[in-house]
Write an enzyme that holds these catalytic residues in place. Structure first.
Site, PDB file in Angstrom:
ATOM      1  N   THR A   6      28.399  87.608  -8.122  1.00 25.56           N
ATOM      2  CA  THR A   6      29.732  86.996  -8.015  1.00 25.56           C
ATOM      3  C   THR A   6      29.829  85.907  -9.090  1.00 25.56           C
ATOM      4  OG1 THR A   6      29.086  85.160  -6.584  1.00 25.56           O
ATOM      5  CG2 THR A   6      29.618  87.252  -5.491  1.00 25.56           C
ATOM      6  N   TYR A  66      21.638  72.301  -1.907  1.00 23.53           N
ATOM      7  CA  TYR A  66      22.020  73.682  -1.570  1.00 23.53           C
ATOM      8  C   TYR A  66      21.048  74.255  -0.535  1.00 23.53           C
ATOM      9  CZ  TYR A  66      23.617  78.505  -2.158  1.00 23.53           C
ATOM     10  OH  TYR A  66      24.125  79.773  -1.923  1.00 23.53           O
TER      11      TYR A  66
HETATM   12  N1  LIG Z   1      26.310  84.620  -5.086  1.00 28.66           N
HETATM   13  C1  LIG Z   1      25.085  84.467  -4.577  1.00 28.66           C
HETATM   14  O1  LIG Z   1      24.070  84.770  -5.233  1.00 28.66           O
HETATM   15  C2  LIG Z   1      24.910  83.934  -3.180  1.00 28.66           C
HETATM   16  C3  LIG Z   1      23.659  84.143  -2.553  1.00 28.66           C
HETATM   17  C4  LIG Z   1      23.482  83.688  -1.250  1.00 28.66           C
HETATM   18  C5  LIG Z   1      24.515  83.045  -0.603  1.00 28.66           C
HETATM   19  N2  LIG Z   1      25.710  82.847  -1.232  1.00 28.66           N
HETATM   20  C6  LIG Z   1      26.783  82.197  -0.483  1.00 28.66           C
HETATM   21  O2  LIG Z   1      27.824  83.123  -0.295  1.00 28.66           O
HETATM   22  C7  LIG Z   1      29.068  82.441  -0.127  1.00 28.66           C
HETATM   23  C8  LIG Z   1      30.120  83.044  -1.031  1.00 28.66           C
HETATM   24  O3  LIG Z   1      29.780  82.796  -2.385  1.00 28.66           O
HETATM   25  P1  LIG Z   1      30.151  83.779  -3.594  1.00 28.66           P
HETATM   26  O4  LIG Z   1      28.882  84.309  -4.109  1.00 28.66           O
HETATM   27  O5  LIG Z   1      31.220  84.716  -3.192  1.00 28.66           O
HETATM   28  O6  LIG Z   1      30.686  82.695  -4.672  1.00 28.66           O
HETATM   29  P2  LIG Z   1      32.121  82.462  -5.336  1.00 28.66           P
HETATM   30  O7  LIG Z   1      31.978  81.192  -6.119  1.00 28.66           O
HETATM   31  O8  LIG Z   1      32.564  83.671  -6.052  1.00 28.66           O
HETATM   32  O9  LIG Z   1      33.086  82.258  -4.081  1.00 28.66           O
HETATM   33  C9  LIG Z   1      33.083  81.088  -3.308  1.00 28.66           C
HETATM   34  C10 LIG Z   1      34.528  80.748  -2.964  1.00 28.66           C
HETATM   35  O10 LIG Z   1      34.521  79.550  -2.152  1.00 28.66           O
HETATM   36  C11 LIG Z   1      35.600  78.747  -2.587  1.00 28.66           C
HETATM   37  N3  LIG Z   1      35.382  77.338  -2.227  1.00 28.66           N
HETATM   38  C12 LIG Z   1      34.506  76.481  -2.800  1.00 28.66           C
HETATM   39  N4  LIG Z   1      34.617  75.269  -2.253  1.00 28.66           N
HETATM   40  C13 LIG Z   1      35.594  75.353  -1.314  1.00 28.66           C
HETATM   41  C14 LIG Z   1      36.162  74.423  -0.409  1.00 28.66           C
HETATM   42  N5  LIG Z   1      35.767  73.134  -0.402  1.00 28.66           N
HETATM   43  N6  LIG Z   1      37.125  74.848   0.444  1.00 28.66           N
HETATM   44  C15 LIG Z   1      37.540  76.136   0.415  1.00 28.66           C
HETATM   45  N7  LIG Z   1      37.050  77.052  -0.440  1.00 28.66           N
HETATM   46  C16 LIG Z   1      36.079  76.674  -1.296  1.00 28.66           C
HETATM   47  C17 LIG Z   1      35.631  78.946  -4.092  1.00 28.66           C
HETATM   48  O11 LIG Z   1      36.874  78.550  -4.654  1.00 28.66           O
HETATM   49  C18 LIG Z   1      35.363  80.437  -4.209  1.00 28.66           C
HETATM   50  O12 LIG Z   1      36.544  81.199  -4.203  1.00 28.66           O
HETATM   51  C19 LIG Z   1      28.767  80.973  -0.406  1.00 28.66           C
HETATM   52  O13 LIG Z   1      28.605  80.265   0.807  1.00 28.66           O
HETATM   53  C20 LIG Z   1      27.451  81.033  -1.163  1.00 28.66           C
HETATM   54  O14 LIG Z   1      26.712  79.820  -1.061  1.00 28.66           O
HETATM   55  C21 LIG Z   1      25.930  83.280  -2.505  1.00 28.66           C
END
Ligand SMILES: NC(=O)c1ccc[n+]([C@@H]2O[C@H](COP(=O)([O-])OP(=O)(O)OC[C@H]3O[C@@H](n4cnc5c(N)ncnc54)[C@H](O)[C@@H]3O)[C@@H](O)[C@H]2O)c1
Length: 275
Positions: free
Chosen positions: A206, A171
Site C-alpha cells: 500500500t 509504531y
Molecule cells: N502496509 C503495511 O505494510 C502494513 C502492515 C501491517 C499493518 N498495517 C496497518 O494497516 C492499516 C492500514 O494501512 P495501509 O497499509 O492501508 O496504509 P495507507 O497509508 O495506504 O492507509 C491508511 C489510511 O489511514 C488514513 N489515516 C491516517 N491517519 C488518520 C487519522 N488520524 N484519521 C483517519 N484516517 C487516517 C490515511 O489517510 C490512509 O488513507 C494501518 O493501521 C497500518 O498500520 C500496514
C-alpha cells in the site's frame, strides 16, 4: 446486493478507508452485502514523511463501492478527534439505520521521526482505535444484536520488529497496545455478543510502505541495525496485497467466525512464527 450475501443487511464502519487496506475492506465487505460507513482523515500529519490520502482518494473509494452495486456513506474525519468521529459515524447510522461491524484500520507509520512521531503514531494507531470502538459501543449495545469488531494491528504488534527511532518504537508499541485494547474489549463486550479480534498483517503493498521514505527506512535499518531487521516472510512472497487482509476481515466479521473472539490473527506469510 443479493440477500444470499453473507453480510446482507449489515452495516460496517471502516476507518482509513480512502485507500490501501481500508479501501479493499470497504469493497470486500460491500461485495459481501454490507452497507459501508467510511471515514478518513484525507489530510497530512506533519511527522509522516509520505503523503497520506486525499479527498479524491476517499471519493474514489465511494465510486468503486457504488459502481460495484454497494451503498456507502463517506465522511472526512480524524480518529484522534473522538467527537468528530462519533458525528461521522452517526451520519452513516442515520442513513443506514444500524451498525454491526467495525474495522479500526486507520494508521500512520512515521518510522524515522523523533518524539513528534512517537506522539502522533500513538495518538492515531492506538488512541484512534480506542476512539473508534468507543464511538461504536453505545450504538451496538443499544441495538442488542451483537456484532464484530476488528482492530488492524501489525506483525509489529506481536514481535519487536523495527528500528530504534522514536516513530518506529511508537509504531511497534502502539500496535502491541492495540492487542491489550482488543483483549479488554473482547471480555467487556462478550456479554453483548460483540466479538473483538486483531489482525496482524506482514508488509502490505500500500502507499504506507510503497513510497520512497519507507523504502529508504527499510534499507537504512537493514544496513545499519542487526537483529530486528529481518523483514522477510517465511512464505516466498515479499509483500502481501490489501485483498489478502480484506479476505481475513470478511471471514472474521461473518457468522463463519461467530464464536471467535479475543484472538490475534496473523495474516503474515509466516513472519511471526519465523521469529
Ligand atoms: N502496509 C503495511 O505494510 C502494513 C502492515 C501491517 C499493518 N498495517 C496497518 O494497516 C492499516 C492500514 O494501512 P495501509 O497499509 O492501508 O496504509 P495507507 O497509508 O495506504 O492507509 C491508511 C489510511 O489511514 C488514513 N489515516 C491516517 N491517519 C488518520 C487519522 N488520524 N484519521 C483517519 N484516517 C487516517 C490515511 O489517510 C490512509 O488513507 C494501518 O493501521 C497500518 O498500520 C500496514
Amino acid at each position: 446486493m443479493s440477500t444470499a450475501a453473507p453480510l446482507a443487511g449489515k452495516v460496517a464502519f471502516i476507518t482509513g478507508a480512502a485507500r490501501g487496506q481500508g479501501r479493499a475492506e470497504a469493497l470486500r465487505l460491500a461485495a459481501d452485502g454490507a452497507d459501508i460507513i467510511a471515514i478518513d482523515l484525507c489530510d497530512q500529519i506533519d511527522s509522516v514523511p509520505y503523503p497520506l490520502s486525499t479527498p479524491d482518494d476517499l471519493a474514489a473509494t465511494v465510486k468503486l463501492v457504488e459502481d460495484a452495486g454497494g451503498r456507502i456513506v463517506a465522511v472526512q474525519a480524524d480518529v484522534r478527534d473522538e467527537q468528530a468521529l462519533r458525528a461521522a459515524l452517526q451520519t452513516g447510522v442515520d442513513r443506514f439505520g444500524r451498525l454491526d461491524i467495525v474495522v479500526a484500520n486507520a494508521g500512520i507509520a512515521p518510522m524515522q521521526s523523533g518524539p513528534d512521531g512517537w506522539r502522533d503514531v500513538v495518538d492515531v494507531n492506538l488512541t484512534g482505535a480506542h476512539h473508534t470502538v468507543e464511538a461504536a459501543i453505545p450504538i451496538m449495545v443499544a441495538q442488542g444484536d451483537g456484532g464484530s469488531i476488528v482492530l488492524i494491528s501489525s506483525a509489529a504488534g506481536l514481535i519487536g520488529v523495527g528500528g530504534g527511532d522514536r516513530g518506529s518504537l511508537g509504531y511497534t508499541a502502539a500496535k502491541h497496545g492495540v492487542v491489550g485494547l482488543m483483549r479488554a474489549y473482547a471480555n467487556f463486550l462478550a456479554p453483548h455478543s460483540i466479538r473483538v479480534n486483531t489482525i496482524h498483517p506482514t508488509g502490505v503493498d500500500t502507499p504506507m510502505i510503497n513510497n520512497e521514505f519507507t523504502r529508504g527506512w527499510l534499507k537504512h535499518i537493514a544496513e545499519e541495525l542487526n537483529a530486528p531487521t529481518d523483514f522477510s516472510n517465511a512464505l516466498p512472497v515479499q509483500v502481501i496485497q490489501s485483498e489478502d487482509v480484506a479476505n481475513a476481515v470478511a471471514w472474521l466479521v461473518s457468522d463463519q467466525a461467530r464464536y471467535i473472539t479475543g484472538v490475534t490473527l496473523p495474516v503474515d506469510a509466516g513472519i511471526v512464527n519465523k521469529r
